[in-house]
Enzyme design. Structure first.
Site, PDB file in Angstrom:
ATOM      1  N   GLY A  32      -1.743   7.542  -8.953  1.00  0.00           N
ATOM      2  CA  GLY A  32      -2.140   6.198  -8.505  1.00  0.00           C
ATOM      3  C   GLY A  32      -3.645   6.023  -8.619  1.00  0.00           C
ATOM      4  CG  HIS A  33      -6.247   8.245  -6.051  1.00  0.00           C
ATOM      5  ND1 HIS A  33      -5.464   9.228  -5.493  1.00  0.00           N
ATOM      6  CD2 HIS A  33      -6.697   7.485  -5.015  1.00  0.00           C
ATOM      7  CE1 HIS A  33      -5.444   9.076  -4.175  1.00  0.00           C
ATOM      8  NE2 HIS A  33      -6.164   8.030  -3.854  1.00  0.00           N
ATOM      9  N   GLY A 143      -6.434  -0.586  -5.262  1.00  0.00           N
ATOM     10  CA  GLY A 143      -5.006  -0.600  -5.539  1.00  0.00           C
ATOM     11  C   GLY A 143      -4.245  -1.613  -4.701  1.00  0.00           C
TER      12      GLY A 143
HETATM   13  P1  AMP Z   1      -7.135   6.261  -0.783  1.00  0.00           P
HETATM   14  O1  AMP Z   1      -7.638   7.517  -1.406  1.00  0.00           O
HETATM   15  O2  AMP Z   1      -5.765   6.372  -0.190  1.00  0.00           O
HETATM   16  O3  AMP Z   1      -8.134   5.613   0.139  1.00  0.00           O
HETATM   17  O4  AMP Z   1      -6.956   5.223  -1.974  1.00  0.00           O
HETATM   18  C1  AMP Z   1      -8.008   4.943  -2.851  1.00  0.00           C
HETATM   19  C2  AMP Z   1      -7.605   3.795  -3.738  1.00  0.00           C
HETATM   20  O5  AMP Z   1      -6.442   4.165  -4.478  1.00  0.00           O
HETATM   21  C3  AMP Z   1      -7.235   2.521  -2.953  1.00  0.00           C
HETATM   22  O6  AMP Z   1      -7.732   1.395  -3.664  1.00  0.00           O
HETATM   23  C4  AMP Z   1      -5.727   2.563  -2.963  1.00  0.00           C
HETATM   24  O7  AMP Z   1      -5.141   1.289  -2.850  1.00  0.00           O
HETATM   25  C5  AMP Z   1      -5.454   3.172  -4.316  1.00  0.00           C
HETATM   26  N1  AMP Z   1      -4.107   3.765  -4.376  1.00  0.00           N
HETATM   27  C6  AMP Z   1      -3.546   4.632  -3.497  1.00  0.00           C
HETATM   28  N2  AMP Z   1      -2.276   4.912  -3.855  1.00  0.00           N
HETATM   29  C7  AMP Z   1      -2.033   4.206  -4.994  1.00  0.00           C
HETATM   30  C8  AMP Z   1      -0.897   4.052  -5.841  1.00  0.00           C
HETATM   31  N3  AMP Z   1       0.254   4.700  -5.612  1.00  0.00           N
HETATM   32  N4  AMP Z   1      -1.001   3.236  -6.918  1.00  0.00           N
HETATM   33  C9  AMP Z   1      -2.157   2.582  -7.168  1.00  0.00           C
HETATM   34  N5  AMP Z   1      -3.265   2.673  -6.407  1.00  0.00           N
HETATM   35  C10 AMP Z   1      -3.197   3.473  -5.321  1.00  0.00           C
END
Ligand code: AMP
Length: 266
Positions: A32-33, A143
């Site tokens: 996702g990241h 995301g």
């Molecule tokens: P985090 O590390 O959870 O703070 O997420 C960092 C970024 O990655 C944020 O913009 C999230 O929305 C995005 N993100 C997390 N999981 C996913 C996913 N499965 N698909 C797309 N983007 C994601």
């Protein structure tokens, strides 16, 4: 790929970069990241990724201490994607003194996630504003997985006239539909097998086969503890009526001790 641990070396490394595309994360990276990194890469040659587990957005009793930290592995993944700079400040860099100035987000921050995690979006908006000020990117990618966060950051950027373009990235899912998340690692094998139900339930709501109330009941019947399943207007997350063309269904539910969120546009 360079690693900057403080703002001065970050700024120095970005000085000659021209256009900068930025992806903020809390690390423990997954596909996702990486999909956001690839989207960023299409906007600018110079991509900056931050890795910072932001204490301000965790409530007492939440998983700040046990949040997975996998810095070396994260850096290897980012290097393979052609990322030019990782900004990895520790807390003493980003919060050298107590952060008593904070962003008060729009009232919508009290709804949905905010109802169950009071203060969460104040913590999110404050760190995102700080990171945007540190990196000064042309474009920043967020995301749709964290849909309410995306909408609130778009609002903050608009209302505070921040000179950055916010680019949304689609949610990346496992083959069985479970949205990828660092918190999926907390799930037991049985919970992991049950996890895709959240996405299936949102699909059924989006297709008009389940009301949100029925979706909550259905999740509960299968051992989940749902916080909410709600249909909202995409642009501002105001309550949606059937006349609204662009809607999104958002949900949060606990499976055992792990709280998962997901959403689906329709
Ligand atoms: P985090 O590390 O959870 O703070 O997420 C960092 C970024 O990655 C944020 O913009 C999230 O929305 C995005 N993100 C997390 N999981 C996913 C996913 N499965 N698909 C797309 N983007 C994601």
């Amino acid at each position: 790929m360079r690693i900057a641990n403080d703002v001065a070396s970050l700024r120095h490394a970005c000085a000659q970069a021209g256009t900068v595309a930025f992806v903020p994360t809390m690390g423990n990276l997954h596909e996702g990241h990486l999909s956001l990194v690839r989207l960023a890469k299409r906007q600018a040659e110079f991509v900056v990724v931050s890795i910072f587990v932001n204490r301000l957005q965790f409530l007492p009793g939440e998983d700040f201490d046990r949040y997975p930290r996998t810095f070396e592995r994260d850096c290897r993944m980012l290097e393979a994607e052609g990322v030019r700079l990782v900004f990895a400040p520790d807390e003493t860099v980003l919060y050298p003194q107590p952060q008593t100035y904070r962003v008060a987000p729009a009232p919508m921050a009290e709804e949905l996630e905010g109802r169950f995690r009071p203060g969460f979006f104040t913590g999110v908006c404050t760190v995102v504003l700080k990171l945007l000020n540190c990196v000064q990117p042309t474009v920043a990618v967020f995301g749709k997985k964290d849909y309410q966060q995306l909408v609130l950051i778009q609002g903050m950027v608009r209302q505070l006239d921040l000179p950055v373009r916010i680019l949304p990235g689609e949610t990346v899912r496992e083959a069985d539909g479970l949205a990828m998340s660092s918190r999926n690692g907390y799930l037991s094998a049985a919970e992991r097998a049950e996890g895709p139900r959240l996405h299936r339930t949102l699909r059924a709501v989006a297709d008009g086969k389940l009301t949100s109330e029925a979706a909550v009941a259905d999740l509960s019947r299968h051992g989940w503890q749902p916080d909410y399943v709600e249909i909202r207007r995409r642009g501002d997350l105001a309550p949606a009526g059937n006349e609204d063309q662009e809607r999104v269904v958002l949900a949060a539910a606990r499976l055992g001790t792990t709280r998962l969120i997901d959403s689906l546009e329709f």
